[in-house]
Design an enzyme around this catalytic site. Structure first.
Site, PDB file in Angstrom:
ATOM      1  N   ASN A  54      -7.626  -3.246  14.142  1.00  9.79           N
ATOM      2  CA  ASN A  54      -9.133  -3.576  13.585  1.00  9.79           C
ATOM      3  C   ASN A  54      -9.076  -5.142  12.916  1.00  9.79           C
ATOM      4  O   ASN A  54     -10.157  -5.179  12.352  1.00  9.79           O
ATOM      5  CB  ASN A  54      -9.598  -2.415  13.093  1.00  9.79           C
ATOM      6  CG  ASN A  54      -9.008  -2.257  11.749  1.00  9.79           C
ATOM      7  OD1 ASN A  54      -8.376  -2.568  11.514  1.00  9.79           O
ATOM      8  ND2 ASN A  54      -9.355  -0.950  11.172  1.00  9.79           N
TER       9      ASN A  54
ATOM     10  N   GLU B 166      -9.522  -2.264   4.995  1.00  9.76           N
ATOM     11  CA  GLU B 166     -10.113  -2.183   6.627  1.00  9.76           C
ATOM     12  C   GLU B 166     -11.519  -2.849   6.349  1.00  9.76           C
ATOM     13  O   GLU B 166     -12.203  -3.447   5.491  1.00  9.76           O
ATOM     14  CB  GLU B 166     -10.539  -0.499   6.608  1.00  9.76           C
ATOM     15  CG  GLU B 166      -9.524   0.278   6.187  1.00  9.76           C
ATOM     16  CD  GLU B 166      -8.756   0.468   7.724  1.00  9.76           C
ATOM     17  OE1 GLU B 166      -8.605  -0.541   8.332  1.00  9.76           O
ATOM     18  OE2 GLU B 166      -8.260   1.568   8.073  1.00  9.76           O
TER      19      GLU B 166
ATOM     20  N   ASP C  70       0.663  -1.167   0.084  1.00  8.17           N
ATOM     21  CA  ASP C  70       0.001   0.009   0.057  1.00  8.17           C
ATOM     22  C   ASP C  70       0.956   1.446   0.025  1.00  8.17           C
ATOM     23  O   ASP C  70       1.979   1.361   0.228  1.00  8.17           O
ATOM     24  CB  ASP C  70      -0.926   0.044   1.301  1.00  8.17           C
ATOM     25  CG  ASP C  70      -0.067  -0.614   2.422  1.00  8.17           C
ATOM     26  OD1 ASP C  70       0.844  -0.683   2.637  1.00  8.17           O
ATOM     27  OD2 ASP C  70      -0.979  -1.049   3.344  1.00  8.17           O
TER      28      ASP C  70
ATOM     29  N   HIS D 273      -7.231  -5.176  10.213  1.00  8.23           N
ATOM     30  CA  HIS D 273      -7.099  -5.076   8.551  1.00  8.23           C
ATOM     31  C   HIS D 273      -5.823  -5.801   8.246  1.00  8.23           C
ATOM     32  O   HIS D 273      -4.829  -5.567   8.900  1.00  8.23           O
ATOM     33  CB  HIS D 273      -6.974  -3.501   8.304  1.00  8.23           C
ATOM     34  CG  HIS D 273      -5.773  -2.730   8.580  1.00  8.23           C
ATOM     35  ND1 HIS D 273      -5.977  -1.235   9.036  1.00  8.23           N
ATOM     36  CD2 HIS D 273      -4.540  -2.847   9.121  1.00  8.23           C
ATOM     37  CE1 HIS D 273      -4.762  -0.817   9.517  1.00  8.23           C
ATOM     38  NE2 HIS D 273      -3.934  -1.784   9.331  1.00  8.23           N
TER      39      HIS D 273
HETATM   40  C1  F6R Z   1       1.357  -1.672   5.984  1.00  6.47           C
HETATM   41  C2  F6R Z   1       0.020  -2.412   6.151  1.00  6.47           C
HETATM   42  C3  F6R Z   1      -0.692  -2.228   7.188  1.00  6.47           C
HETATM   43  C4  F6R Z   1       0.230  -2.585   8.629  1.00  6.47           C
HETATM   44  C5  F6R Z   1      -0.685  -2.376   9.810  1.00  6.47           C
HETATM   45  C6  F6R Z   1      -0.025  -2.810  11.088  1.00  6.47           C
HETATM   46  O1  F6R Z   1       1.852  -1.820   4.774  1.00  6.47           O
HETATM   47  O2  F6R Z   1      -0.350  -2.867   5.176  1.00  6.47           O
HETATM   48  O3  F6R Z   1      -1.716  -3.270   7.166  1.00  6.47           O
HETATM   49  O4  F6R Z   1       0.637  -4.038   8.386  1.00  6.47           O
HETATM   50  O5  F6R Z   1      -1.445  -1.524   9.940  1.00  6.47           O
HETATM   51  O6  F6R Z   1       1.172  -1.760  11.312  1.00  6.47           O
HETATM   52  P1  F6R Z   1       2.172  -1.800  12.426  1.00  6.47           P
HETATM   53  O7  F6R Z   1       2.985  -2.855  11.986  1.00  6.47           O
HETATM   54  O8  F6R Z   1       2.691  -0.415  12.416  1.00  6.47           O
HETATM   55  O9  F6R Z   1       1.404  -2.126  13.754  1.00  6.47           O
END
Ligand code: F6R
Length: 221
Positions: free
Chosen positions: A133, A140, A67, A135
Site C-alpha cells: 500500500n 500507513e 519499527d 507504506h
Molecule cells: C519493516 C518495515 C515495513 C516493510 C514493508 C515490506 O521494518 O518498515 O515497511 O519494509 O512492510 O515488507 P517486506 O519486505 O516483508 O515485503
C-alpha cells in the site's frame, strides 16, 4: 532521486548492501537506519559475509530500526528485535549499546527514540522496504505525513501481508511503533528496495504519482 533496476530480487537488495558497506567503510561510526521484513534479508546476509571476511567492521556503527510491533515480547521470534538478532546483530560485532529499536511499549518511548536519533547525529543511510500500500516503516496511508516516532494502527492490507509470518492474520499485532516520515526524510541518504510483482503498483505510485500521504513513500520524490 535515482532509480536502478536489477535482474532479480537478490541483486537489487545486495546493491543496497553495497551502499551500506561503503557508508561503513567511509565512516566507521556511521548511523544506519535498518528495516525488517523479507526484502532486506539478502543485504544483511551480504553485510555478515563481508564482516566475516574482515571487509567491514561494526565496532563503532550505531543502528536505529524503523519499527516494532506493540505488545509483542522482544524474545518472541516474530518480534522485530528477534528478527534483527537473527539476521544481523548476533552475526557481527555491533555493540549492544549501539543498537536501537522502538521498544514497542506504545507511545511511552517515542520521544526518547527521536531524541536518541538526534543525539547520534541523525541517520547516515536509511534502508527501506515498501508495503503493497506504499507504506514505509509502517507509516500507513493517512491524511497527513507523520513527523516523529509514533504508534501506528496497521491497515487490513498490512495485517494480511504480514500474516505469512504468523499462524493466522488474527495473531498479527494490530499496532506498531514506527519511526515517522520526518525521521526517515531527515536521513542523509535513503535507499528503498522494492521487489516482487505485488509491489509494482506501490512503486509506480511512489515514483510517478502525486506526493501524498495516501502513498507514504511518494514523499521520497
Ligand atoms: C519493516 C518495515 C515495513 C516493510 C514493508 C515490506 O521494518 O518498515 O515497511 O519494509 O512492510 O515488507 P517486506 O519486505 O516483508 O515485503
Amino acid at each position: 532521486m535515482e532509480f536502478h533496476v536489477y535482474e532479480n530480487a537478490r541483486a537489487a537488495c545486495e546493491a543496497a548492501g553495497v551502499l551500506i558497506a561503503a557508508q561503513i567503510t567511509r565512516k566507521g561510526d556511521s548511523v544506519l537506519g535498518l528495516a525488517t521484513g523479507s526484502t532486506p534479508i539478502p543485504a544483511y546476509e551480504m553485510l555478515t559475509q563481508w564482516y566475516d571476511r574482515g571487509v567491514i567492521d561494526f565496532d563503532r556503527v550505531r543502528t536505529f530500526n524503523l519499527d516494532e510491533y506493540v505488545g509483542i515480547d522482544h524474545k518472541n521470534p516474530l518480534s522485530y528485535h528477534a528478527f534483527m538478532q537473527e539476521h544481523l546483530f548476533s552475526k557481527v560485532n555491533l555493540r549492544p549499546e549501539n543498537v536501537h529499536l522502538p521498544s514497542g511499549n506504545g507511545a511511552a518511548d517515542a520521544e526518547a527514540y527521536d531524541k536518541a536519533i538526534h543525539d547520534a547525529g541523525g541517520i547516515d543511510i536509511q534502508l527501506l522496504g515498501i508495503g503493497r500500500n506504499g507504506h514505509i516503516g509502517f507509516n500507513e496511508p493517512a491524511d497527513d505525513f507523520t513527523y516523529g516516532t509514533h504508534v501506528v494502527t496497521l491497515t487490513a492490507d498490512t495485517i494480511e501481508a504480514n500474516a505469512r509470518f504468523f499462524k493466522s492474520a488474527d495473531e498479527v499485532p494490530r499496532q506498531a511503533v514506527s519511526m515517522g516520515i520526518g525521521n526517515i526524510m531527515a536521513a542523509k541518504c535513503v535507499v528503498l528496495v522494492a521487489t516482487g510483482e505485488n509491489k509494482a503498483k506501490a512503486v509506480r505510485d511512489t515514483i510517478r504519482g502525486p506526493i501524498t500521504p495516501r502513498v507514504p513513500a511518494s514523499v521520497l520524490q
